[in-house]
Design an enzyme around this catalytic site. Structure first.
Site, PDB file in Angstrom:
ATOM      1  N   LYS A  82     -36.428   5.154 -54.418  1.00  0.00           N
ATOM      2  CA  LYS A  82     -35.667   3.947 -54.222  1.00  0.00           C
ATOM      3  C   LYS A  82     -34.840   4.332 -53.094  1.00  0.00           C
ATOM      4  O   LYS A  82     -34.158   5.492 -53.009  1.00  0.00           O
ATOM      5  CB  LYS A  82     -34.815   3.563 -55.480  1.00  0.00           C
ATOM      6  CG  LYS A  82     -34.279   2.414 -55.497  1.00  0.00           C
ATOM      7  CD  LYS A  82     -35.554   1.575 -55.814  1.00  0.00           C
ATOM      8  CE  LYS A  82     -34.977  -0.043 -55.946  1.00  0.00           C
ATOM      9  NZ  LYS A  82     -36.094  -0.994 -56.154  1.00  0.00           N
ATOM     10  N   GLY A 179     -29.697 -15.831 -62.388  1.00  0.00           N
ATOM     11  CA  GLY A 179     -30.047 -15.533 -61.114  1.00  0.00           C
ATOM     12  C   GLY A 179     -31.216 -16.189 -60.543  1.00  0.00           C
ATOM     13  O   GLY A 179     -32.283 -15.927 -60.932  1.00  0.00           O
ATOM     14  N   GLY A 181     -32.448 -16.302 -57.411  1.00  0.00           N
ATOM     15  CA  GLY A 181     -32.732 -15.832 -56.125  1.00  0.00           C
ATOM     16  C   GLY A 181     -34.277 -15.811 -55.875  1.00  0.00           C
ATOM     17  O   GLY A 181     -34.950 -16.692 -56.388  1.00  0.00           O
ATOM     18  N   VAL A 183     -36.883 -14.046 -56.718  1.00  0.00           N
ATOM     19  CA  VAL A 183     -37.670 -13.877 -58.121  1.00  0.00           C
ATOM     20  C   VAL A 183     -37.382 -15.235 -59.025  1.00  0.00           C
ATOM     21  O   VAL A 183     -38.124 -15.698 -59.535  1.00  0.00           O
ATOM     22  CB  VAL A 183     -37.605 -12.598 -58.762  1.00  0.00           C
ATOM     23  CG1 VAL A 183     -38.629 -12.639 -59.969  1.00  0.00           C
ATOM     24  CG2 VAL A 183     -37.800 -11.458 -57.764  1.00  0.00           C
TER      25      VAL A 183
HETATM   26  P1  NAD Z   1     -31.950 -11.667 -55.019  1.00  0.00           P
HETATM   27  O1  NAD Z   1     -30.937 -11.069 -54.214  1.00  0.00           O
HETATM   28  O2  NAD Z   1     -32.972 -12.804 -54.142  1.00  0.00           O
HETATM   29  O3  NAD Z   1     -31.441 -12.776 -56.319  1.00  0.00           O
HETATM   30  C1  NAD Z   1     -30.534 -12.447 -57.070  1.00  0.00           C
HETATM   31  C2  NAD Z   1     -29.655 -13.778 -57.409  1.00  0.00           C
HETATM   32  O4  NAD Z   1     -28.697 -13.397 -58.500  1.00  0.00           O
HETATM   33  C3  NAD Z   1     -28.873 -14.201 -56.277  1.00  0.00           C
HETATM   34  O5  NAD Z   1     -28.898 -15.786 -56.143  1.00  0.00           O
HETATM   35  C4  NAD Z   1     -27.222 -14.006 -56.854  1.00  0.00           C
HETATM   36  O6  NAD Z   1     -26.517 -15.207 -56.482  1.00  0.00           O
HETATM   37  C5  NAD Z   1     -27.655 -14.147 -58.454  1.00  0.00           C
HETATM   38  N1  NAD Z   1     -26.621 -13.415 -59.141  1.00  0.00           N
HETATM   39  C6  NAD Z   1     -26.142 -12.127 -58.802  1.00  0.00           C
HETATM   40  N2  NAD Z   1     -25.136 -11.721 -59.706  1.00  0.00           N
HETATM   41  C7  NAD Z   1     -25.190 -12.914 -60.610  1.00  0.00           C
HETATM   42  C8  NAD Z   1     -24.636 -13.010 -61.874  1.00  0.00           C
HETATM   43  N3  NAD Z   1     -23.671 -12.187 -62.511  1.00  0.00           N
HETATM   44  N4  NAD Z   1     -24.830 -14.170 -62.651  1.00  0.00           N
HETATM   45  C9  NAD Z   1     -25.909 -14.911 -62.100  1.00  0.00           C
HETATM   46  N5  NAD Z   1     -26.347 -14.669 -60.996  1.00  0.00           N
HETATM   47  C10 NAD Z   1     -26.079 -13.665 -60.414  1.00  0.00           C
HETATM   48  O7  NAD Z   1     -32.886 -10.754 -55.602  1.00  0.00           O
HETATM   49  P2  NAD Z   1     -34.374 -10.861 -56.278  1.00  0.00           P
HETATM   50  O8  NAD Z   1     -35.141 -10.236 -55.168  1.00  0.00           O
HETATM   51  O9  NAD Z   1     -34.647 -12.285 -56.503  1.00  0.00           O
HETATM   52  O10 NAD Z   1     -34.030  -9.647 -57.271  1.00  0.00           O
HETATM   53  C11 NAD Z   1     -33.606 -10.237 -58.634  1.00  0.00           C
HETATM   54  C12 NAD Z   1     -33.904  -8.808 -59.498  1.00  0.00           C
HETATM   55  O11 NAD Z   1     -34.957  -8.330 -59.696  1.00  0.00           O
HETATM   56  C13 NAD Z   1     -33.070  -7.696 -58.808  1.00  0.00           C
HETATM   57  O12 NAD Z   1     -32.341  -6.919 -59.690  1.00  0.00           O
HETATM   58  C14 NAD Z   1     -34.104  -6.776 -58.189  1.00  0.00           C
HETATM   59  O13 NAD Z   1     -33.959  -5.291 -58.286  1.00  0.00           O
HETATM   60  C15 NAD Z   1     -35.158  -7.184 -59.485  1.00  0.00           C
HETATM   61  N6  NAD Z   1     -36.542  -7.051 -58.715  1.00  0.00           N
HETATM   62  C16 NAD Z   1     -37.145  -7.831 -57.714  1.00  0.00           C
HETATM   63  C17 NAD Z   1     -38.035  -7.608 -57.395  1.00  0.00           C
HETATM   64  C18 NAD Z   1     -38.695  -8.451 -55.982  1.00  0.00           C
HETATM   65  O14 NAD Z   1     -39.920  -8.713 -55.747  1.00  0.00           O
HETATM   66  N7  NAD Z   1     -37.537  -8.988 -55.285  1.00  0.00           N
HETATM   67  C19 NAD Z   1     -39.100  -6.794 -57.947  1.00  0.00           C
HETATM   68  C20 NAD Z   1     -38.839  -6.140 -59.096  1.00  0.00           C
HETATM   69  C21 NAD Z   1     -37.503  -6.146 -59.325  1.00  0.00           C
END
Ligand code: NAD
Length: 334
Positions: A82, A179, A181, A183
């Site tokens: 990481k 969240g 975002g 995913v």
């Molecule tokens: P992202 O940054 O695109 O989305 C995160 C979303 O969560 C944002 O819209 C943000 O506004 C929202 N958010 C933040 N804090 C919040 C809260 N307290 N309450 C409600 N909403 C909140 O991230 P992502 O790429 O979608 O990843 C989401 C999670 O999944 C992360 O923890 C990441 O490590 C994990 N993850 C992602 C992937 C991937 O392929 N992107 C793979 C494995 C794990």
């Protein structure tokens, strides 16, 4: 001041840290590698604000350990890696910032292979790829992993709903997504298509309103999320959201989502077990993006991506059965 021991064991007792600072671009980067005997470390790069450097080190270490579990349980030839970039107040030249990180990754000679994570976009991955070959998720090799992560999470949710709610369909199952975002949005799309009754929550009100218009779903405010009744709580925002304070309010029957390390501490698995709240480990169901990234890096002959992602359904069922059969918490059986 909190006292930390950086060797206190988040890395599962074996691993290394690599640190780099580049004042010209504002880059301050930490790469953590867990259990390097398994091969090069593959894992995402995130840009996050931290109160202090030790918090960032501890998070990099805990996430590297999770990535190690994720690679191992899905049969990928990687150790856990990481990268945590300590977000500066402002990144003046984003391209230069991520090029500098790419040069740092290159200097590690393949011990760590970088990928996309929170706060990092496609253009950033492309900038890294100008400086290193130890990189995935840039445009020329097929782009972002999030849709594949969401596919795996969706399969994991369907498996736990079948096993614990005795339902072969998602029709009417209440799924609360924290969240929306990269995913969370893809998961929302999949859950709605399967007929689930979805509730969304995000700190960005604009995203919430957009989802309500687009999918006709309900929403809750972030401050009300833990006391909202639902069948499945899907954390897709940040890690460590489930702690003693939030679990005291908790009303959901099942926890299954994308966020890495959603439990603030592994001991919370015992609390969940005692309260008969089913927790499906992050590293079992959120591995779709890692599997996709591994396929991008090693090629389709080495990584049968579709089979491995589809297998998340059966793997989840197997872990749930093991947990029941042996009276173990799900972390112990995973
Ligand atoms: P992202 O940054 O695109 O989305 C995160 C979303 O969560 C944002 O819209 C943000 O506004 C929202 N958010 C933040 N804090 C919040 C809260 N307290 N309450 C409600 N909403 C909140 O991230 P992502 O790429 O979608 O990843 C989401 C999670 O999944 C992360 O923890 C990441 O490590 C994990 N993850 C992602 C992937 C991937 O392929 N992107 C793979 C494995 C794990």
């Amino acid at each position: 001041m909190k006292h930390y021991d950086i060797f206190s064991g988040c890395h599962a007792g074996r691993g290394d840290f690599h640190l780099h600072e580049d004042s010209a671009s504002g880059l301050r980067a930490i790469v953590a590698v867990s259990n390097p005997d398994r091969g090069p470390a593959l894992g995402g790069c995130r840009v996050v604000r931290y109160e202090n450097t030790m918090d960032a080190l501890m998070e990099a270490s805990a996430l590297a350990k999770t990535m190690q579990y994720k690679s191992a349980i899905h049969g990928l030839p990687f150790s856990g890696g990481k990268a945590v970039l300590l977000a500066p107040d402002i990144i003046v030249d984003r391209k230069a910032y991520f090029q500098a990180f790419g040069s740092f990754v290159e200097s590690l000679s393949g011990r760590y292979i970088t990928a996309m994570d929170s706060g990092v976009g496609k253009a950033d991955m492309n900038a890294m790829a100008e400086r290193t070959t130890y990189v995935t998720n840039f445009c020329k090799v097929g782009g972002a992993p999030s849709a594949y992560t969401a596919k795996g999470v969706s399969l994991g949710i369907q498996a736990v709903v079948r096993y614990h709610l005795n339902k072969t369909s998602m029709q009417g199952v209440e799924v609360l997504i924290q969240g929306i975002g990269k995913v969370g949005y893809e998961l929302l799309r999949r859950m709605v298509a399967l007929g689930a009754d979805v509730i969304v929550s995000d700190v960005h009100e604009g995203i919430v309103q957009q989802c309500k218009r687009e999918f006709g779903v309900r929403s809750v405010l972030p401050c009300d999320i833990y006391k909202t009744k639902c069948d499945v709580f899907a954390p897709c925002a940040t890690g460590s959201v489930l702690n003693m304070k939030t679990l005291a309010l908790f009303k959901a029957k099942i926890i299954a989502g994308a966020a890495n390390n959603p439990l603030a501490h592994e001991s919370q698995a015992d609390v969940l077990h005692a309260r008969q709240i089913i927790y499906v480990p992050d590293y079992v169901i959120n591995a779709g993006g890692l599997i996709f990234s591994a396929r991008q890096y090693l090629g389709s002959k080495c990584v049968p991506m579709d089979d491995k992602i589809e297998n998340i359904f059966d793997l989840t069922l197997e872990i749930l059965k093991q947990s029941d059969a042996h009276g173990l918490t799900i972390l112990e059986s995973g």
